[in-house]
Write an enzyme that holds these catalytic residues in place. Structure first.
Site, PDB file in Angstrom:
ATOM      1  N   GLY A  96       0.848  -1.187   0.000  1.00  0.00           N
ATOM      2  CA  GLY A  96       0.000   0.000   0.000  1.00  0.00           C
ATOM      3  C   GLY A  96       0.882   1.234   0.000  1.00  0.00           C
ATOM      4  N   ARG A  97       1.481   1.492   1.159  1.00  0.00           N
ATOM      5  CA  ARG A  97       2.291   2.696   1.348  1.00  0.00           C
ATOM      6  C   ARG A  97       3.385   2.859   0.287  1.00  0.00           C
ATOM      7  NH1 ARG A  97       3.165   4.637   6.637  1.00  0.00           N
ATOM      8  NH2 ARG A  97       2.593   2.542   7.282  1.00  0.00           N
TER       9      ARG A  97
ATOM     10  N   CYS B  57      -8.177  21.809  18.502  1.00  0.00           N
ATOM     11  CA  CYS B  57      -8.073  22.025  19.951  1.00  0.00           C
ATOM     12  C   CYS B  57      -7.504  20.777  20.635  1.00  0.00           C
ATOM     13  CB  CYS B  57      -9.447  22.354  20.503  1.00  0.00           C
ATOM     14  SG  CYS B  57     -10.715  21.244  19.892  1.00  0.00           S
TER      15      CYS B  57
ATOM     16  N   TYR C 103      -2.288   6.584   3.835  1.00  0.00           N
ATOM     17  CA  TYR C 103      -2.854   6.737   5.182  1.00  0.00           C
ATOM     18  C   TYR C 103      -2.968   8.215   5.560  1.00  0.00           C
ATOM     19  CZ  TYR C 103      -1.579   1.859   4.971  1.00  0.00           C
ATOM     20  OH  TYR C 103      -1.450   0.557   4.556  1.00  0.00           O
TER      21      TYR C 103
HETATM   22  N1  LLP Z   1      -2.155  -6.120   3.875  1.00  0.00           N
HETATM   23  C1  LLP Z   1      -2.728  -6.095   5.096  1.00  0.00           C
HETATM   24  C2  LLP Z   1      -3.422  -7.289   5.568  1.00  0.00           C
HETATM   25  C3  LLP Z   1      -2.646  -4.951   5.901  1.00  0.00           C
HETATM   26  O1  LLP Z   1      -3.200  -4.943   7.103  1.00  0.00           O
HETATM   27  C4  LLP Z   1      -1.960  -3.802   5.403  1.00  0.00           C
HETATM   28  C5  LLP Z   1      -1.856  -2.589   6.211  1.00  0.00           C
HETATM   29  C6  LLP Z   1      -1.396  -3.866   4.108  1.00  0.00           C
HETATM   30  C7  LLP Z   1      -1.503  -5.047   3.383  1.00  0.00           C
HETATM   31  C8  LLP Z   1      -0.660  -2.719   3.507  1.00  0.00           C
HETATM   32  O2  LLP Z   1       0.462  -2.399   4.219  1.00  0.00           O
HETATM   33  P1  LLP Z   1       1.520  -1.338   3.671  1.00  0.00           P
HETATM   34  O3  LLP Z   1       2.171  -1.910   2.456  1.00  0.00           O
HETATM   35  O4  LLP Z   1       0.780  -0.085   3.350  1.00  0.00           O
HETATM   36  O5  LLP Z   1       2.451  -1.155   4.802  1.00  0.00           O
HETATM   37  N2  LLP Z   1      -2.281   3.768   9.266  1.00  0.00           N
HETATM   38  C9  LLP Z   1      -0.942   3.278   9.416  1.00  0.00           C
HETATM   39  C10 LLP Z   1      -0.684   2.026   8.608  1.00  0.00           C
HETATM   40  C11 LLP Z   1      -1.642   0.906   8.909  1.00  0.00           C
HETATM   41  C12 LLP Z   1      -1.409  -0.317   8.037  1.00  0.00           C
HETATM   42  C13 LLP Z   1      -2.490  -1.302   8.193  1.00  0.00           C
HETATM   43  N3  LLP Z   1      -2.370  -2.482   7.368  1.00  0.00           N
HETATM   44  C14 LLP Z   1       0.034   4.396   9.079  1.00  0.00           C
HETATM   45  O6  LLP Z   1      -0.387   5.515   8.790  1.00  0.00           O
HETATM   46  O7  LLP Z   1       1.249   4.201   9.135  1.00  0.00           O
END
Ligand code: LLP
Length: 410
Positions: free
Chosen positions: A272-273, A340, A369
Protein backbone atom coordinates in the site's frame (compact mmCIF):
# COMPACT_ATOMS: atom_id res chain seq x y z
CA UNK A 1 16.74 16.27 8.48
CA UNK A 2 16.50 17.21 4.79
CA UNK A 3 13.92 19.95 4.40
CA UNK A 4 14.11 20.61 0.69
CA UNK A 5 11.53 19.49 -1.82
CA UNK A 6 12.68 16.19 -3.32
CA UNK A 7 12.68 15.74 -7.06
CA UNK A 8 9.63 13.53 -6.91
CA UNK A 9 7.44 16.40 -5.75
CA UNK A 10 5.77 18.30 -8.57
CA UNK A 11 7.15 21.71 -9.37
CA UNK A 12 6.45 24.72 -7.23
CA UNK A 13 4.52 26.61 -9.89
CA UNK A 14 2.04 23.75 -10.22
CA UNK A 15 1.61 23.47 -6.47
CA UNK A 16 1.02 27.22 -6.15
CA UNK A 17 -1.51 27.14 -8.97
CA UNK A 18 -3.37 24.27 -7.30
CA UNK A 19 -3.35 26.04 -3.93
CA UNK A 20 -4.73 29.18 -5.56
CA UNK A 21 -7.39 27.51 -7.69
CA UNK A 22 -8.57 24.63 -5.49
CA UNK A 23 -7.80 26.19 -2.12
CA UNK A 24 -6.06 24.66 0.86
CA UNK A 25 -5.84 22.24 2.51
CA UNK A 26 -5.70 19.91 -0.49
CA UNK A 27 -4.03 16.60 -1.24
CA UNK A 28 -1.97 16.54 -4.42
CA UNK A 29 -0.74 13.29 -6.00
CA UNK A 30 1.79 12.79 -8.75
CA UNK A 31 0.84 9.96 -11.11
CA UNK A 32 4.42 9.51 -12.31
CA UNK A 33 5.58 8.62 -8.79
CA UNK A 34 2.89 5.93 -8.51
CA UNK A 35 3.79 4.52 -11.93
CA UNK A 36 7.43 4.44 -10.99
CA UNK A 37 6.77 2.62 -7.72
CA UNK A 38 4.44 0.09 -9.35
CA UNK A 39 6.98 -0.72 -12.06
CA UNK A 40 9.67 -1.19 -9.43
CA UNK A 41 7.58 -3.88 -7.73
CA UNK A 42 6.57 -5.51 -11.01
CA UNK A 43 10.12 -5.64 -12.33
CA UNK A 44 11.52 -6.88 -9.04
CA UNK A 45 8.98 -9.69 -8.78
CA UNK A 46 9.08 -10.57 -12.50
CA UNK A 47 11.29 -13.69 -12.06
CA UNK A 48 8.52 -15.49 -10.12
CA UNK A 49 4.78 -15.95 -10.78
CA UNK A 50 3.15 -13.22 -8.73
CA UNK A 51 0.26 -10.79 -8.38
CA UNK A 52 0.49 -7.32 -6.85
CA UNK A 53 -2.69 -6.62 -4.92
CA UNK A 54 -2.70 -2.93 -4.06
CA UNK A 55 -3.86 -2.44 -0.45
CA UNK A 56 -6.72 -0.02 -0.93
CA UNK A 57 -6.62 0.99 2.70
CA UNK A 58 -3.55 3.14 1.98
CA UNK A 59 -5.57 5.36 -0.34
CA UNK A 60 -8.81 4.35 -2.02
CA UNK A 61 -9.67 7.48 -3.96
CA UNK A 62 -11.18 6.07 -7.15
CA UNK A 63 -8.87 7.85 -9.58
CA UNK A 64 -5.80 6.44 -7.85
CA UNK A 65 -7.24 2.94 -7.64
CA UNK A 66 -8.08 3.13 -11.35
CA UNK A 67 -4.57 4.31 -12.11
CA UNK A 68 -3.08 1.33 -10.27
CA UNK A 69 -5.47 -1.02 -12.02
CA UNK A 70 -4.41 0.38 -15.38
CA UNK A 71 -0.81 -0.45 -14.45
CA UNK A 72 -1.69 -4.10 -13.81
CA UNK A 73 -2.36 -4.11 -10.08
CA UNK A 74 -5.05 -6.24 -8.48
CA UNK A 75 -6.78 -5.33 -5.21
CA UNK A 76 -6.57 -6.03 -1.49
CA UNK A 77 -9.79 -4.90 0.21
CA UNK A 78 -10.13 -4.63 3.95
CA UNK A 79 -13.84 -3.96 4.30
CA UNK A 80 -17.11 -4.18 2.43
CA UNK A 81 -16.64 -0.54 1.47
CA UNK A 82 -13.26 -1.22 -0.08
CA UNK A 83 -14.69 -4.17 -2.02
CA UNK A 84 -17.29 -1.82 -3.53
CA UNK A 85 -14.62 0.76 -4.37
CA UNK A 86 -12.50 -1.96 -6.02
CA UNK A 87 -15.49 -3.04 -8.14
CA UNK A 88 -16.26 0.54 -9.15
CA UNK A 89 -12.63 1.02 -10.08
CA UNK A 90 -13.11 -1.84 -12.54
CA UNK A 91 -11.64 -4.85 -10.77
CA UNK A 92 -13.40 -8.15 -11.25
CA UNK A 93 -14.02 -10.27 -8.13
CA UNK A 94 -11.28 -12.69 -9.14
CA UNK A 95 -8.79 -9.84 -8.71
CA UNK A 96 -9.82 -9.00 -5.15
CA UNK A 97 -8.57 -10.55 -1.93
CA UNK A 98 -10.65 -9.73 1.13
CA UNK A 99 -8.86 -9.33 4.47
CA UNK A 100 -10.06 -7.97 7.77
CA UNK A 101 -9.75 -8.90 11.41
CA UNK A 102 -13.50 -8.76 11.97
CA UNK A 103 -15.73 -9.30 8.97
CA UNK A 104 -19.47 -8.81 9.43
CA UNK A 105 -22.10 -11.25 8.19
CA UNK A 106 -23.09 -8.80 5.44
CA UNK A 107 -19.50 -8.38 4.31
CA UNK A 108 -18.98 -12.14 4.17
CA UNK A 109 -22.21 -12.65 2.25
CA UNK A 110 -21.16 -10.07 -0.30
CA UNK A 111 -17.68 -11.57 -0.72
CA UNK A 112 -19.14 -15.08 -1.02
CA UNK A 113 -21.72 -14.06 -3.60
CA UNK A 114 -19.14 -12.17 -5.66
CA UNK A 115 -16.70 -15.08 -5.64
CA UNK A 116 -13.57 -13.11 -4.74
CA UNK A 117 -10.10 -14.51 -5.37
CA UNK A 118 -9.87 -15.39 -1.67
CA UNK A 119 -11.28 -14.45 1.68
CA UNK A 120 -8.39 -14.27 4.12
CA UNK A 121 -9.88 -15.89 7.22
CA UNK A 122 -8.70 -14.85 10.65
CA UNK A 123 -10.07 -17.59 12.91
CA UNK A 124 -11.62 -21.06 13.00
CA UNK A 125 -14.97 -19.46 13.79
CA UNK A 126 -14.71 -17.28 10.74
CA UNK A 127 -13.87 -20.29 8.55
CA UNK A 128 -17.03 -21.97 9.84
CA UNK A 129 -19.15 -18.88 9.17
CA UNK A 130 -17.75 -18.53 5.64
CA UNK A 131 -18.50 -22.22 5.00
CA UNK A 132 -22.07 -21.87 6.27
CA UNK A 133 -22.70 -18.86 4.05
CA UNK A 134 -21.18 -20.57 1.02
CA UNK A 135 -23.35 -23.66 1.56
CA UNK A 136 -26.42 -21.45 2.00
CA UNK A 137 -25.59 -19.81 -1.34
CA UNK A 138 -24.89 -23.24 -2.92
CA UNK A 139 -21.37 -22.27 -3.79
CA UNK A 140 -17.75 -22.85 -2.78
CA UNK A 141 -15.47 -20.05 -1.61
CA UNK A 142 -11.74 -19.79 -1.99
CA UNK A 143 -10.16 -19.11 1.39
CA UNK A 144 -6.73 -18.36 2.77
CA UNK A 145 -5.88 -18.69 6.41
CA UNK A 146 -4.17 -15.72 7.97
CA UNK A 147 -1.19 -16.94 9.92
CA UNK A 148 0.41 -15.04 12.75
CA UNK A 149 4.09 -15.96 12.43
CA UNK A 150 5.25 -14.28 15.67
CA UNK A 151 7.73 -12.04 13.92
CA UNK A 152 8.65 -8.61 15.20
CA UNK A 153 8.35 -6.16 12.32
CA UNK A 154 10.34 -3.61 14.34
CA UNK A 155 7.95 -0.89 13.24
CA UNK A 156 5.76 1.36 15.38
CA UNK A 157 3.82 -0.85 17.87
CA UNK A 158 0.51 0.50 16.52
CA UNK A 159 1.25 -0.88 13.06
CA UNK A 160 3.08 -4.11 13.91
CA UNK A 161 0.75 -7.05 13.42
CA UNK A 162 2.84 -10.22 13.35
CA UNK A 163 3.51 -10.82 17.04
CA UNK A 164 1.67 -13.62 18.79
CA UNK A 165 0.20 -11.07 21.20
CA UNK A 166 -1.40 -9.18 18.29
CA UNK A 167 -5.02 -9.74 17.33
CA UNK A 168 -4.25 -10.74 13.75
CA UNK A 169 -4.56 -14.23 12.28
CA UNK A 170 -4.00 -17.60 13.92
CA UNK A 171 -0.84 -18.83 15.69
CA UNK A 172 1.44 -20.59 13.24
CA UNK A 173 1.62 -23.81 15.25
CA UNK A 174 -2.17 -24.21 15.18
CA UNK A 175 -2.60 -23.81 11.46
CA UNK A 176 -2.13 -27.43 10.34
CA UNK A 177 -4.69 -28.60 12.86
CA UNK A 178 -7.06 -25.82 11.82
CA UNK A 179 -6.81 -26.79 8.19
CA UNK A 180 -7.57 -30.39 9.12
CA UNK A 181 -10.52 -29.48 11.32
CA UNK A 182 -12.07 -26.47 9.63
CA UNK A 183 -10.81 -25.87 6.11
CA UNK A 184 -11.92 -29.13 4.55
CA UNK A 185 -15.61 -28.63 5.05
CA UNK A 186 -18.21 -28.24 2.31
CA UNK A 187 -18.29 -24.71 0.95
CA UNK A 188 -14.57 -24.03 1.38
CA UNK A 189 -11.72 -24.34 -1.04
CA UNK A 190 -8.48 -23.62 0.86
CA UNK A 191 -6.11 -22.06 -1.66
CA UNK A 192 -3.57 -19.97 0.20
CA UNK A 193 -1.80 -18.87 3.34
CA UNK A 194 -1.77 -15.21 4.29
CA UNK A 195 0.85 -13.41 6.34
CA UNK A 196 1.19 -9.68 7.03
CA UNK A 197 3.59 -8.71 9.79
CA UNK A 198 3.22 -4.95 9.88
CA UNK A 199 3.60 -1.69 8.05
CA UNK A 200 6.37 0.88 7.51
CA UNK A 201 8.92 -1.93 7.76
CA UNK A 202 12.38 -0.59 6.94
CA UNK A 203 14.43 -3.74 7.46
CA UNK A 204 14.04 -6.64 5.06
CA UNK A 205 14.74 -9.24 7.69
CA UNK A 206 11.18 -9.56 9.11
CA UNK A 207 9.74 -9.76 5.59
CA UNK A 208 12.24 -12.43 4.56
CA UNK A 209 11.59 -14.46 7.70
CA UNK A 210 7.83 -14.21 7.20
CA UNK A 211 8.25 -15.57 3.67
CA UNK A 212 10.40 -18.44 4.97
CA UNK A 213 7.80 -19.38 7.56
CA UNK A 214 4.97 -19.23 5.05
CA UNK A 215 6.86 -21.54 2.70
CA UNK A 216 7.70 -24.04 5.45
CA UNK A 217 4.08 -24.16 6.56
CA UNK A 218 2.76 -24.48 3.03
CA UNK A 219 5.09 -27.45 2.45
CA UNK A 220 3.79 -29.08 5.63
CA UNK A 221 0.24 -28.56 4.46
CA UNK A 222 1.10 -30.05 1.09
CA UNK A 223 2.37 -33.05 3.02
CA UNK A 224 -1.00 -33.20 4.75
CA UNK A 225 -2.70 -33.34 1.34
CA UNK A 226 -3.79 -29.69 1.28
CA UNK A 227 -2.75 -28.06 -1.98
CA UNK A 228 -1.70 -24.48 -1.47
CA UNK A 229 -1.87 -22.50 -4.71
CA UNK A 230 -0.20 -19.28 -3.57
CA UNK A 231 1.32 -17.53 -0.59
CA UNK A 232 -0.01 -14.08 0.24
CA UNK A 233 2.94 -12.33 1.87
CA UNK A 234 1.03 -9.16 2.73
CA UNK A 235 2.35 -5.62 2.46
CA UNK A 236 4.52 -3.63 4.79
CA UNK A 237 7.47 -2.25 2.85
CA UNK A 238 8.25 1.18 4.29
CA UNK A 239 9.18 4.45 2.63
CA UNK A 240 11.66 7.09 3.73
CA UNK A 241 9.96 9.94 5.53
CA UNK A 242 13.14 11.65 6.65
CA UNK A 243 15.57 10.95 3.82
CA UNK A 244 17.26 7.96 5.48
CA UNK A 245 17.67 5.24 2.83
CA UNK A 246 15.18 2.37 3.04
CA UNK A 247 15.00 -0.87 1.03
CA UNK A 248 13.65 -0.43 -2.48
CA UNK A 249 10.91 -2.62 -4.00
CA UNK A 250 13.67 -4.33 -6.02
CA UNK A 251 15.59 -5.16 -2.85
CA UNK A 252 12.37 -6.33 -1.22
CA UNK A 253 11.70 -8.66 -4.15
CA UNK A 254 15.26 -9.96 -4.04
CA UNK A 255 14.84 -10.67 -0.33
CA UNK A 256 11.60 -12.68 -0.55
CA UNK A 257 11.93 -14.50 -3.86
CA UNK A 258 14.62 -17.02 -2.78
CA UNK A 259 12.15 -18.47 -0.26
CA UNK A 260 9.57 -19.29 -2.92
CA UNK A 261 11.81 -20.18 -5.86
CA UNK A 262 11.24 -23.76 -7.05
CA UNK A 263 8.44 -24.37 -4.56
CA UNK A 264 5.57 -24.34 -7.03
CA UNK A 265 3.82 -21.68 -4.95
CA UNK A 266 3.06 -18.41 -6.68
CA UNK A 267 2.94 -15.31 -4.54
CA UNK A 268 0.64 -12.40 -3.82
CA UNK A 269 1.95 -9.22 -2.26
CA UNK A 270 -0.21 -6.43 -0.87
CA UNK A 271 1.79 -3.20 -0.89
CA UNK A 272 0.00 0.00 0.00
CA UNK A 273 2.29 2.70 1.35
CA UNK A 274 5.23 1.86 -0.92
CA UNK A 275 3.01 2.43 -3.99
CA UNK A 276 1.33 5.71 -3.08
CA UNK A 277 3.05 7.22 -0.03
CA UNK A 278 5.73 9.28 -1.71
CA UNK A 279 3.32 10.40 -4.43
CA UNK A 280 1.17 12.50 -2.12
CA UNK A 281 1.67 16.01 -0.76
CA UNK A 282 -0.66 17.77 1.62
CA UNK A 283 -0.74 21.43 0.60
CA UNK A 284 -1.66 23.81 3.37
CA UNK A 285 -1.33 27.51 4.23
CA UNK A 286 0.06 29.31 7.22
CA UNK A 287 -2.92 30.95 8.92
CA UNK A 288 -1.25 32.37 12.00
CA UNK A 289 2.23 33.02 13.41
CA UNK A 290 3.09 33.84 16.98
CA UNK A 291 6.09 33.99 19.24
CA UNK A 292 6.15 33.62 23.01
CA UNK A 293 8.36 35.71 25.30
CA UNK A 294 10.81 32.82 25.65
CA UNK A 295 11.25 32.68 21.91
CA UNK A 296 9.01 29.69 21.14
CA UNK A 297 7.63 30.31 17.67
CA UNK A 298 4.45 28.72 16.27
CA UNK A 299 3.28 28.41 12.70
CA UNK A 300 -0.40 27.48 12.64
CA UNK A 301 -1.50 25.75 9.42
CA UNK A 302 -4.96 25.35 7.92
CA UNK A 303 -4.41 21.56 7.89
CA UNK A 304 -4.34 19.56 11.09
CA UNK A 305 -4.77 16.08 12.49
CA UNK A 306 -8.15 15.96 10.76
CA UNK A 307 -6.40 16.02 7.39
CA UNK A 308 -3.27 14.02 8.32
CA UNK A 309 -3.55 12.01 11.49
CA UNK A 310 -0.24 10.15 11.38
CA UNK A 311 1.83 12.58 13.48
CA UNK A 312 -0.82 12.74 16.22
CA UNK A 313 -1.49 8.99 16.17
CA UNK A 314 2.01 7.53 15.79
CA UNK A 315 4.31 10.48 16.38
CA UNK A 316 5.08 10.04 12.68
CA UNK A 317 7.59 12.34 11.02
CA UNK A 318 6.66 14.16 7.81
CA UNK A 319 8.81 16.83 6.21
CA UNK A 320 7.11 20.22 6.10
CA UNK A 321 8.53 22.73 3.63
CA UNK A 322 7.48 26.11 2.29
CA UNK A 323 6.62 25.82 -1.39
CA UNK A 324 8.32 29.18 -2.10
CA UNK A 325 11.01 29.57 0.57
CA UNK A 326 11.72 33.18 1.54
CA UNK A 327 15.17 34.67 1.83
CA UNK A 328 16.53 34.83 5.35
CA UNK A 329 18.02 32.83 8.17
CA UNK A 330 16.28 29.64 9.20
CA UNK A 331 14.41 29.73 12.51
CA UNK A 332 12.95 26.98 14.68
CA UNK A 333 9.19 26.58 14.43
CA UNK A 334 6.54 24.50 16.12
CA UNK A 335 4.45 23.61 13.08
CA UNK A 336 0.92 22.96 14.28
CA UNK A 337 -2.63 22.44 13.11
CA UNK A 338 -5.66 24.49 14.11
CA UNK A 339 -7.46 21.88 16.24
CA UNK A 340 -8.07 22.03 19.95
CA UNK A 341 -5.65 19.19 20.76
CA UNK A 342 -2.01 19.53 21.75
CA UNK A 343 -1.28 16.38 19.72
CA UNK A 344 -2.31 18.38 16.65
CA UNK A 345 1.27 19.14 15.73
CA UNK A 346 3.17 18.32 12.52
CA UNK A 347 6.65 19.22 13.64
CA UNK A 348 8.55 20.24 16.73
CA UNK A 349 11.58 22.52 16.49
CA UNK A 350 11.63 22.52 12.69
CA UNK A 351 14.21 24.80 11.11
CA UNK A 352 12.46 26.76 8.39
CA UNK A 353 13.09 29.93 6.44
CA UNK A 354 11.07 32.93 7.64
CA UNK A 355 7.34 32.33 7.20
CA UNK A 356 4.47 34.72 6.66
CA UNK A 357 0.75 34.28 6.98
CA UNK A 358 -0.74 32.88 3.72
CA UNK A 359 2.49 31.11 2.74
CA UNK A 360 1.79 27.77 1.07
CA UNK A 361 3.44 24.80 2.78
CA UNK A 362 3.90 21.23 1.57
CA UNK A 363 3.68 18.27 3.94
CA UNK A 364 5.49 15.52 2.12
CA UNK A 365 5.00 11.76 1.72
CA UNK A 366 1.35 11.98 2.69
CA UNK A 367 -0.10 9.82 -0.10
CA UNK A 368 -0.63 6.74 2.09
CA UNK A 369 -2.85 6.74 5.18
CA UNK A 370 -3.42 10.48 4.82
CA UNK A 371 -6.65 11.26 3.05
CA UNK A 372 -8.21 7.89 3.97
CA UNK A 373 -7.75 8.55 7.68
CA UNK A 374 -9.14 12.10 7.55
CA UNK A 375 -12.00 12.96 9.84
CA UNK A 376 -14.52 15.77 10.15
CA UNK A 377 -13.70 16.51 13.79
CA UNK A 378 -14.52 20.14 14.60
CA UNK A 379 -16.94 19.95 11.63
CA UNK A 380 -14.13 20.28 9.16
CA UNK A 381 -15.31 19.10 5.72
CA UNK A 382 -13.24 16.41 3.99
CA UNK A 383 -10.61 17.97 1.78
CA UNK A 384 -10.25 17.85 -2.01
CA UNK A 385 -7.68 15.85 -3.96
CA UNK A 386 -5.82 16.64 -7.15
CA UNK A 387 -3.91 14.34 -9.50
CA UNK A 388 -0.99 15.71 -11.48
CA UNK A 389 -0.11 13.79 -14.61
CA UNK A 390 2.74 15.23 -16.65
CA UNK A 391 1.97 18.89 -17.32
CA UNK A 392 -1.74 18.54 -16.55
CA UNK A 393 -3.59 18.34 -13.27
CA UNK A 394 -7.20 17.73 -12.37
CA UNK A 395 -9.39 17.62 -9.30
CA UNK A 396 -10.20 13.96 -8.58
CA UNK A 397 -12.25 14.68 -5.48
CA UNK A 398 -13.82 18.02 -4.67
CA UNK A 399 -14.05 19.52 -1.22
CA UNK A 400 -17.02 18.34 0.84
CA UNK A 401 -19.57 21.06 1.57
CA UNK A 402 -21.10 21.74 4.95
CA UNK A 403 -24.46 20.67 3.49
CA UNK A 404 -22.95 17.30 2.50
CA UNK A 405 -21.41 16.96 5.90
CA UNK A 406 -24.85 17.38 7.46
CA UNK A 407 -26.75 15.43 4.83
CA UNK A 408 -27.09 12.24 6.86
CA UNK A 409 -28.52 13.97 9.92
CA UNK A 410 -32.28 13.82 10.52
N1 LLP B 1 -2.15 -6.12 3.88
C1 LLP B 1 -2.73 -6.10 5.10
C2 LLP B 1 -3.42 -7.29 5.57
C3 LLP B 1 -2.65 -4.95 5.90
O1 LLP B 1 -3.20 -4.94 7.10
C4 LLP B 1 -1.96 -3.80 5.40
C5 LLP B 1 -1.86 -2.59 6.21
C6 LLP B 1 -1.40 -3.87 4.11
C7 LLP B 1 -1.50 -5.05 3.38
C8 LLP B 1 -0.66 -2.72 3.51
O2 LLP B 1 0.46 -2.40 4.22
P1 LLP B 1 1.52 -1.34 3.67
O3 LLP B 1 2.17 -1.91 2.46
O4 LLP B 1 0.78 -0.09 3.35
O5 LLP B 1 2.45 -1.15 4.80
N2 LLP B 1 -2.28 3.77 9.27
C9 LLP B 1 -0.94 3.28 9.42
C10 LLP B 1 -0.68 2.03 8.61
C11 LLP B 1 -1.64 0.91 8.91
C12 LLP B 1 -1.41 -0.32 8.04
C13 LLP B 1 -2.49 -1.30 8.19
N3 LLP B 1 -2.37 -2.48 7.37
C14 LLP B 1 0.03 4.40 9.08
O6 LLP B 1 -0.39 5.52 8.79
O7 LLP B 1 1.25 4.20 9.13
Amino acid sequence: MPETLPLTVPNRATLLAIAAEVGTPVYVYDASVIRHAYRAFAEGLAPHPHAIHYALKANSTLALVRLLRSLGAQADANSGGEIEVALRAGFIPDQIVFTGVGKTADELDRAVSLGVKAINAESPGELDRIAARAVAQSTTVRVALRVNPDIDAKSHPHISTGLKTNKFGMPLEQVRQLYRDHARQPGLEPVALHIHVGSQITSLDPLRRAADRAVALARDLRGDGIQIEYLDLGGGLGISYDGTPVPTPAEYAAAILPAVRDTGFSIVVEPGRALVGAAGTLLTRVIDLKQYGDGLRFAVLDAGMTELMRPALYGAFHRVVPVSPREGAEQPYEVVGPLCESSDIFGHDRRLPPLEVEDVMAILDAGAYGSVMASTYNRRPLLPEVLIDGDAWKVIRRRQTIDELLSTEL
